[in-house]
Design a protein around this motif. Structure first.
Motif, mmCIF file in Angstrom:
data_model
loop_
_atom_site.group_PDB
_atom_site.id
_atom_site.type_symbol
_atom_site.label_atom_id
_atom_site.label_comp_id
_atom_site.label_asym_id
_atom_site.label_seq_id
_atom_site.Cartn_x
_atom_site.Cartn_y
_atom_site.Cartn_z
ATOM 1 N N GLY A 288 0.932 -1.111 -0.086
ATOM 2 C CA GLY A 288 0.188 0.294 0.255
ATOM 3 C C GLY A 288 0.750 1.145 0.081
ATOM 4 O O GLY A 288 1.713 1.474 -0.143
ATOM 5 N N ASP A 289 -0.091 2.678 0.191
ATOM 6 C CA ASP A 289 1.369 3.303 0.414
ATOM 7 C C ASP A 289 1.341 4.163 1.490
ATOM 8 O O ASP A 289 2.919 4.385 1.678
ATOM 9 C CB ASP A 289 -0.284 4.990 -0.155
ATOM 10 C CG ASP A 289 -1.465 5.122 0.460
ATOM 11 O OD1 ASP A 289 -2.161 3.496 0.289
ATOM 12 O OD2 ASP A 289 -1.237 5.603 1.448
ATOM 13 N N GLY A 290 0.529 3.313 2.214
ATOM 14 C CA GLY A 290 1.152 3.463 3.886
ATOM 15 C C GLY A 290 2.496 2.569 3.823
ATOM 16 O O GLY A 290 3.698 2.883 4.302
ATOM 17 N N ALA A 291 2.356 0.580 3.519
ATOM 18 C CA ALA A 291 3.640 0.249 3.583
ATOM 19 C C ALA A 291 5.380 0.856 2.419
ATOM 20 O O ALA A 291 5.675 0.858 2.874
ATOM 21 C CB ALA A 291 3.312 -0.813 2.905
ATOM 22 N N SER A 292 4.427 1.962 1.707
ATOM 23 C CA SER A 292 5.597 2.897 0.817
ATOM 24 C C SER A 292 6.914 3.651 1.237
ATOM 25 O O SER A 292 7.701 3.883 1.319
ATOM 26 C CB SER A 292 5.041 3.250 -0.297
ATOM 27 O OG SER A 292 4.384 4.485 0.211
ATOM 28 N N ASN A 293 6.525 3.616 2.818
ATOM 29 C CA ASN A 293 7.173 4.590 3.173
ATOM 30 C C ASN A 293 8.086 3.850 4.764
ATOM 31 O O ASN A 293 9.086 4.472 5.579
ATOM 32 C CB ASN A 293 6.031 5.693 4.675
ATOM 33 C CG ASN A 293 5.263 6.581 3.472
ATOM 34 O OD1 ASN A 293 5.852 7.394 2.796
ATOM 35 N ND2 ASN A 293 4.304 6.708 4.313
ATOM 36 N N GLN A 294 7.838 2.369 4.937
ATOM 37 C CA GLN A 294 8.404 1.690 5.353
ATOM 38 C C GLN A 294 10.551 0.995 5.236
ATOM 39 O O GLN A 294 10.837 1.187 4.026
ATOM 40 C CB GLN A 294 7.708 0.072 5.405
ATOM 41 C CG GLN A 294 6.676 0.876 6.168
ATOM 42 C CD GLN A 294 7.152 0.372 7.870
ATOM 43 O OE1 GLN A 294 6.184 1.717 8.163
ATOM 44 N NE2 GLN A 294 6.332 -0.307 8.182
ATOM 45 N N GLY A 295 10.396 1.259 6.066
ATOM 46 C CA GLY A 295 12.183 1.299 6.130
ATOM 47 C C GLY A 295 12.336 -0.545 4.809
ATOM 48 O O GLY A 295 13.655 -0.469 4.102
ATOM 49 N N THR A 296 11.550 -1.538 5.971
ATOM 50 C CA THR A 296 11.680 -2.459 4.776
ATOM 51 C C THR A 296 12.086 -2.689 3.270
ATOM 52 O O THR A 296 11.980 -3.460 2.888
ATOM 53 C CB THR A 296 10.363 -3.693 5.209
ATOM 54 O OG1 THR A 296 9.257 -2.847 5.631
ATOM 55 C CG2 THR A 296 10.891 -4.273 6.743
ATOM 56 N N THR A 297 10.360 -1.739 2.325
ATOM 57 C CA THR A 297 9.982 -1.539 1.578
ATOM 58 C C THR A 297 11.698 -0.960 0.536
ATOM 59 O O THR A 297 11.872 -1.145 -0.317
ATOM 60 C CB THR A 297 8.544 -0.404 1.305
ATOM 61 O OG1 THR A 297 8.036 -0.876 2.052
ATOM 62 C CG2 THR A 297 8.608 -0.780 -0.512
ATOM 63 N N HIS A 298 12.064 0.206 1.464
ATOM 64 C CA HIS A 298 12.870 0.521 0.766
ATOM 65 C C HIS A 298 14.176 -0.602 0.315
ATOM 66 O O HIS A 298 14.742 -0.165 -0.004
ATOM 67 C CB HIS A 298 13.383 2.247 1.727
ATOM 68 C CG HIS A 298 12.427 3.402 1.993
ATOM 69 N ND1 HIS A 298 12.060 3.736 0.168
ATOM 70 C CD2 HIS A 298 11.685 3.762 3.049
ATOM 71 C CE1 HIS A 298 11.414 4.795 1.281
ATOM 72 N NE2 HIS A 298 11.099 4.819 2.391
ATOM 73 N N GLU A 299 14.372 -0.930 1.679
ATOM 74 C CA GLU A 299 15.326 -1.619 1.476
ATOM 75 C C GLU A 299 15.551 -2.732 0.748
ATOM 76 O O GLU A 299 16.598 -3.682 -0.714
ATOM 77 C CB GLU A 299 15.944 -2.371 3.034
ATOM 78 C CG GLU A 299 16.453 -1.269 3.731
ATOM 79 C CD GLU A 299 16.095 -1.970 5.219
ATOM 80 O OE1 GLU A 299 16.973 -3.649 5.180
ATOM 81 O OE2 GLU A 299 16.190 -1.500 5.860
ATOM 82 N N ALA A 300 14.243 -3.211 0.482
ATOM 83 C CA ALA A 300 13.847 -4.751 -0.857
ATOM 84 C C ALA A 300 13.926 -3.802 -1.864
ATOM 85 O O ALA A 300 14.527 -4.717 -2.834
ATOM 86 C CB ALA A 300 12.297 -5.283 -0.438
#
Ligand SMILES: Cc1ncc(C[n+]2csc(CCOP(=O)(O)OP(=O)(O)O)c2C)c(N)n1
Ligand SMILES: [Mg+2]
Length: 321
Positions: free
Chosen positions: A144-156
């Motif tokens: 989701g858009d919220g999940a796009s701010n999570q560190g895990t998303t950036h790292e992945a």
């Protein structure tokens, strides 16, 4: 790859299956027939359906807390899903997982996920495994858009870009992360703007337009399959129901929701009109499809109701934590 009329009718049927499943679940939760915490996918059907239509059974998806639509679109069995939500032993997780843990590894559905941002690292892992084994499988990561701010998303995303992992990141921008609008949780209009930061292509698409989603996803999946690496595909859509069933929805105006339910916005109504206008369907056939999908959902409820509860002797089997 363009969609034939027959394929479009099939996808329309899948979108209705998702909508009707979700509306039935809402009714069951609101009447306390079933318990548990449930997030509905109503309004976002074209995203899961259009994306999964580009995949084979050998491809993978990772899902989210709002996962029913992804599972249905990837071919999940609504009877087993319904039984899981009824906490019955015939359910996908033998009644012990519930809405946010449905998986079907035979169909490449690596699981719903209650951890926001939990999917991207799993998706990159699955894609790397496919790459390592030399298969041409691709993994689509719904988040989701919220999940796009999570560190895990950036790292992945960064790792996937560096290793050209065969993964497609589908950011479902439904304009809210829980009760916070996108405008208040990030300073960019499009999540895709972040693609440049990872050095991968980004595309934005109308997530309520089945054909547009299908075409954009086809390109991204094809790219991943050819070993050219990940794409960030943002699908702009809207969550019609509350964040969870029972959400009092004090953070948005009723008119805003109603605007997205209009015939020129709602993904199902739009596709239905297109199919009628192009004579792929008649109004009579639409009625028949709607009735048969509703019957399927009622049969799933009956299956779940008649299924046994898990046996007490199984209390600790398949429980890892
Ligand atoms: C790591 C983590 N933090 C917080 C939560 C609580 N939470 C559940 S859903 C959600 C918002 C998710 O927003 P988005 O990614 O936009 O998905 P949507 O609900 O819109 O489908 C949050 C913060 C959680 N489940 N996991
Ligand atoms: Mg959201």
């Amino acid at each position: 790859m363009s969609l034939t009329k027959k394929k479009m009718v099939d996808l329309y049927t899948i979108m209705l299956r998702i909508r009707n499943f979700e509306e039935k679940i809402e009714e069951l939760v609101m009447t306390a027939t079933i318990g548990g915490f449930v997030h509905l996918y109503v309004g976002q059907e074209a995203v899961a359906t259009g994306v999964c239509a580009t995949l084979t059974e050998a491809d993978y998806i990772t899902s989210t807390h709002r996962g029913h639509g992804h599972v249905i679109a990837k071919g999940g069995d609504v009877k087993l899903m319904m039984a899981e939500l009824f906490a019955k032993s015939t359910g996908y997780c033998k009644g012990k997982g519930g809405s946010m843990h449905i998986a079907d590894l035979d169909l490449g559905i690596l699981g719903a996920n209650g951890i926001v941002g939990g999917g991207p690292p799993i998706a990159v892992g699955a894609a790397m495994a496919a790459q390592y084994k030399g298969t041409d499988s691709v993994c689509v990561c719904f988040s989701g858009d919220g999940a796009s701010n999570q560190g895990t998303t950036h790292e992945a995303m960064n790792l996937a870009a560096v290793w050209k992992a065969p993964v497609v990141f589908v950011a479902e921008n439904n304009h809210y992360g829980e009760f916070t609008s996108q405008a208040r949780h990030q300073c960019i209009e499009s999540i895709t703007e972040r693609a440049a930061g990872y050095g991968i292509p980004g595309a934005v698409v109308d997530g309520n337009d089945l054909v547009a989603v299908y075409e954009a996803a086809s390109e991204a999946v094809d790219r991943a399959r050819k070993g050219k690496g990940p794409t960030l595909l943002e699908c702009k859509t809207y969550r019609i129901k509350g964040h969870f069933v029972g959400d009092p929805e004090v953070y948005r105006e009723k008119e805003e929701v109603e605007g997205w339910q209009k015939a020129d916005k709602d993904a199902i109504l739009r596709l239905e009109k297109k199919l009628i206008d192009t004579k792929a369907l008649t109004k009579d056939k639409v009625k028949k499809i709607r009735e048969s999908v509703q019957k399927e959902i009622e049969e799933a409820v009956k299956f779940a109701e008649e299924s046994p509860e898990p046996d007490v002797s199984e209390l600790l089997t398949d429980v890892y934590a």
